[in-house]
Write a protein that holds these residues in place. Structure first.
Motif, short mmCIF file in Angstrom:
data_model
loop_
_atom_site.label_atom_id
_atom_site.label_comp_id
_atom_site.label_asym_id
_atom_site.label_seq_id
_atom_site.Cartn_x
_atom_site.Cartn_y
_atom_site.Cartn_z
N SER A 7 17.52 9.29 -44.02
CA SER A 7 16.19 8.76 -43.73
C SER A 7 15.28 9.93 -43.38
O SER A 7 15.61 10.73 -42.51
CB SER A 7 16.25 7.78 -42.57
OG SER A 7 14.96 7.41 -42.17
N SER A 10 13.53 9.27 -39.54
CA SER A 10 14.24 9.11 -38.27
C SER A 10 15.04 10.35 -37.95
O SER A 10 15.38 11.14 -38.82
CB SER A 10 15.19 7.91 -38.34
OG SER A 10 16.31 8.21 -39.13
N GLN A 66 11.25 7.81 -52.00
CA GLN A 66 12.46 7.04 -51.75
C GLN A 66 13.18 6.85 -53.07
O GLN A 66 12.56 6.71 -54.11
CB GLN A 66 12.12 5.66 -51.17
CG GLN A 66 11.61 5.69 -49.78
CD GLN A 66 11.56 4.30 -49.19
OE1 GLN A 66 12.16 4.09 -48.18
NE2 GLN A 66 10.86 3.37 -49.79
N ILE A 92 15.73 7.08 -47.85
CA ILE A 92 14.87 5.98 -47.40
C ILE A 92 13.95 6.51 -46.32
O ILE A 92 14.13 7.60 -45.79
CB ILE A 92 15.70 4.78 -46.86
CG1 ILE A 92 16.57 5.20 -45.68
CG2 ILE A 92 16.54 4.19 -47.96
CD1 ILE A 92 17.25 4.05 -44.99
N ARG A 93 12.95 5.71 -45.97
CA ARG A 93 12.05 6.06 -44.86
C ARG A 93 12.18 5.06 -43.78
O ARG A 93 12.54 3.98 -43.86
CB ARG A 93 10.61 6.08 -45.33
CG ARG A 93 10.37 7.28 -46.21
CD ARG A 93 8.89 7.63 -46.30
NE ARG A 93 8.77 8.72 -47.19
CZ ARG A 93 8.71 8.62 -48.50
NH1 ARG A 93 8.71 7.47 -49.08
NH2 ARG A 93 8.62 9.70 -49.23
#
Length: 93
Positions: A7, A10, A66, A92-93
């Motif tokens: 990610s 995060s 992504q 992913i975000r």
């Protein structure tokens, strides 16, 4: 251990880093490609288990889109020489 999801937003799972046990002596290279075959990341000749040496999901300081990216890496093992691994990682975000 080879992660399969990172990610970019995060602190947890924020990068693609290779972790190994005491049998892994060196990572000869890590290459990450986008779905069109463009090289997104390359690092050569480094030790495993250091998150600062892995891919953070960015290219030229900007988050990549992504999606799914392909990796290939070669490691040196104490007992069995070199081994090549291939797979994919989802960003992913």
């Amino acid at each position: 251990t080879i992660p399969n999801v990172i990610s970019t937003s995060s602190g947890t799972n924020g990068g693609f880093t290779l972790y190994g046990n005491d049998q892994v002596t060196n990572i000869n290279y890590v290459k990450i490609f986008d779905r069109w075959g463009n090289l997104m990341f390359l690092r050569k000749n480094f030790a495993p288990n250091d998150p600062s040496l892995g891919w953070n999901g960015k290219i030229n300081g900007k988050n990549v889109e992504q999606g799914v990216y392909v990796y290939v890496f070669e490691i040196e093992l104490v007992q069995s020489g070199t081994q090549i691994y291939k797979g994919d990682i989802t960003v992913i975000r």
